[in-house]
Design a protein around this motif. Sequence first.
Motif, PDB file in Angstrom:
ATOM      1  N   SER A   8       5.923  -2.668   3.615  1.00  0.00           N
ATOM      2  CA  SER A   8       7.158  -3.092   2.959  1.00  0.00           C
ATOM      3  C   SER A   8       8.365  -2.656   3.763  1.00  0.00           C
ATOM      4  O   SER A   8       9.372  -3.353   3.818  1.00  0.00           O
ATOM      5  CB  SER A   8       7.227  -2.581   1.528  1.00  0.00           C
ATOM      6  OG  SER A   8       6.769  -1.264   1.436  1.00  0.00           O
ATOM      7  N   LEU A  27       3.390   0.782  13.667  1.00  0.00           N
ATOM      8  CA  LEU A  27       3.809  -0.182  12.643  1.00  0.00           C
ATOM      9  C   LEU A  27       5.227   0.098  12.159  1.00  0.00           C
ATOM     10  O   LEU A  27       5.906  -0.799  11.693  1.00  0.00           O
ATOM     11  CB  LEU A  27       2.854  -0.145  11.454  1.00  0.00           C
ATOM     12  CG  LEU A  27       1.386  -0.459  11.747  1.00  0.00           C
ATOM     13  CD1 LEU A  27       0.554  -0.323  10.477  1.00  0.00           C
ATOM     14  CD2 LEU A  27       1.241  -1.858  12.338  1.00  0.00           C
ATOM     15  N   PRO A  71       0.804  -1.219   0.000  1.00  0.00           N
ATOM     16  CA  PRO A  71       0.000   0.000   0.000  1.00  0.00           C
ATOM     17  C   PRO A  71       0.843   1.278   0.000  1.00  0.00           C
ATOM     18  O   PRO A  71       1.999   1.271   0.390  1.00  0.00           O
ATOM     19  CB  PRO A  71      -0.795  -0.116   1.297  1.00  0.00           C
ATOM     20  CG  PRO A  71       0.029  -0.995   2.177  1.00  0.00           C
ATOM     21  CD  PRO A  71       0.740  -1.945   1.271  1.00  0.00           C
ATOM     22  N   ILE A 115       1.042   5.618   0.930  1.00  0.00           N
ATOM     23  CA  ILE A 115       0.530   6.670   1.813  1.00  0.00           C
ATOM     24  C   ILE A 115      -0.065   7.794   0.963  1.00  0.00           C
ATOM     25  O   ILE A 115       0.553   8.235   0.000  1.00  0.00           O
ATOM     26  CB  ILE A 115       1.671   7.233   2.698  1.00  0.00           C
ATOM     27  CG1 ILE A 115       2.217   6.138   3.623  1.00  0.00           C
ATOM     28  CG2 ILE A 115       1.186   8.431   3.503  1.00  0.00           C
ATOM     29  CD1 ILE A 115       3.475   6.548   4.383  1.00  0.00           C
ATOM     30  N   ALA A 139       2.388   8.929  -2.319  1.00  0.00           N
ATOM     31  CA  ALA A 139       3.840   9.124  -2.436  1.00  0.00           C
ATOM     32  C   ALA A 139       4.604   8.182  -1.530  1.00  0.00           C
ATOM     33  O   ALA A 139       4.654   8.375  -0.313  1.00  0.00           O
ATOM     34  CB  ALA A 139       4.225  10.573  -2.134  1.00  0.00           C
TER      35      ALA A 139
HETATM   36  O1  TXA Z   1       7.885   9.638   5.665  1.00  0.00           O
HETATM   37  C1  TXA Z   1       7.215   8.937   4.920  1.00  0.00           C
HETATM   38  O2  TXA Z   1       6.268   8.239   5.323  1.00  0.00           O
HETATM   39  C2  TXA Z   1       7.558   8.960   3.417  1.00  0.00           C
HETATM   40  C3  TXA Z   1       7.249  10.352   2.869  1.00  0.00           C
HETATM   41  C4  TXA Z   1       7.463  10.452   1.386  1.00  0.00           C
HETATM   42  O3  TXA Z   1       5.942  10.720   3.226  1.00  0.00           O
HETATM   43  N1  TXA Z   1       6.845   7.959   2.717  1.00  0.00           N
HETATM   44  C5  TXA Z   1       7.134   6.638   2.839  1.00  0.00           C
HETATM   45  O4  TXA Z   1       6.396   5.826   2.006  1.00  0.00           O
HETATM   46  O5  TXA Z   1       7.990   6.210   3.592  1.00  0.00           O
HETATM   47  P1  TXA Z   1       6.787   4.304   1.699  1.00  0.00           P
HETATM   48  O6  TXA Z   1       5.770   3.838   0.716  1.00  0.00           O
HETATM   49  O7  TXA Z   1       8.202   4.203   1.303  1.00  0.00           O
HETATM   50  O8  TXA Z   1       6.529   3.605   3.037  1.00  0.00           O
HETATM   51  C6  TXA Z   1       5.212   3.604   3.526  1.00  0.00           C
HETATM   52  C7  TXA Z   1       4.932   2.379   4.297  1.00  0.00           C
HETATM   53  C8  TXA Z   1       5.018   1.134   3.454  1.00  0.00           C
HETATM   54  O9  TXA Z   1       5.837   0.207   4.130  1.00  0.00           O
HETATM   55  C9  TXA Z   1       3.585   0.675   3.363  1.00  0.00           C
HETATM   56  O10 TXA Z   1       3.490  -0.736   3.342  1.00  0.00           O
HETATM   57  C10 TXA Z   1       2.980   1.265   4.628  1.00  0.00           C
HETATM   58  O11 TXA Z   1       3.599   2.492   4.752  1.00  0.00           O
HETATM   59  N2  TXA Z   1       1.540   1.478   4.495  1.00  0.00           N
HETATM   60  C11 TXA Z   1       0.892   2.303   3.667  1.00  0.00           C
HETATM   61  N3  TXA Z   1      -0.436   2.159   3.785  1.00  0.00           N
HETATM   62  C12 TXA Z   1      -0.637   1.222   4.721  1.00  0.00           C
HETATM   63  C13 TXA Z   1      -1.787   0.592   5.282  1.00  0.00           C
HETATM   64  N4  TXA Z   1      -3.010   0.903   4.887  1.00  0.00           N
HETATM   65  N5  TXA Z   1      -1.613  -0.350   6.224  1.00  0.00           N
HETATM   66  C14 TXA Z   1      -0.369  -0.676   6.625  1.00  0.00           C
HETATM   67  N6  TXA Z   1       0.754  -0.145   6.124  1.00  0.00           N
HETATM   68  C15 TXA Z   1       0.634   0.782   5.182  1.00  0.00           C
END
Ligand code: TXA
Length: 308
Positions: free
Chosen positions: A215, A186, A48, A50, A130
Amino acid sequence: MKAAAANLLAGNLVAFPTETVYGLGADATNSAAVARIYEVKGRPEDHPLIVHISSMQRLGDWADNIPEYAIKLARDFWPGPMTLVLKRSELAQDFITGGQNTVGVRVPNHVVARALLEAFENIGGKGVAAPSANRFGQVSPTTAAAVVDEIGEYLGSTDQIIDGGACAVGVESTIIDCTGDAPRILRPGAIATSMIEASTGHDCLDAHIKSIRVSGSLDNHYAPAAKVFLCEIPTVGQGFIALASIETPPGVIRLASPRDDNEFAQILYSALRQADIQGLAEVVVTQPIGIGIAVAIRDRLSRAANGR
Ligand code: TXA
Ligand code: MG
């Protein structure tokens, strides 16, 4: 910002700075644009994303059944380095949530990110998906130059990268699952357990549940090409990252000497990148002890070191 916002709405990708790390943005309601994020990152499609919005007023667009304690967190720490996982609304489709019934939402605190999100919403945009703007499993970028190194060759001629300087926080946002009776962390970040507990009046639930796909919670993530070692004394020819109070043994290549834990978080990823730029095979990191952001630093380092 207006041009970049229009570019997002047209379905192109815009990498932009936030206070944590650089994000690779796409219109979170446009499945084709979001599919390109996965392509550019080389990321598995069931992970997923954010959704970034300009203010908590917009939270109701993306989430339903928001508990009282999540509203408290949003009031206290947004805009800021915190992502709330909530029950998704109809707007948050499977291509954002990885098919889960929850959605991650964040209001970032960076002058460029906020201006971009406001400009995007002013022309009818709902939110910007993003992830960190790195290839899957690699170190997150904290400068625009690092974004170019990571994904520049995978972007198209109509995609953009906005340079907003070095990120102030340096590690990704704290992710808090707000779907239960109490908050559950998490992914640790700058918003620490004690801050969450003081804000909500709840004790945080135990951290790791494997059923949710995060991830960033995989081992062997946030990893440079150089092998990372923890809890070791560096030897000749190895890179070394440690607090300034720790001396460099002879023949060791010092990559960074942060003065405190906040600075440690801020420079960590660029120091790991520096190891690769200098072609080092191995880098030793002396981890900061203690709580607060040190917990997030150790979390990322343990994954980068993958057991070493
Ligand atoms: O600081 C941050 O959060 C940065 C900046 C760009 O905002 N974004 C970021 O995104 O680190 P990403 O995709 O690299 O990591 C986001 C994490 C991922 O491991 C994803 O699995 C988790 O957030 N995630 C997103 N939506 C989720 C959900 N509904 N339930 C559980 N985990 C979720
Ligand atoms: Mg990431």
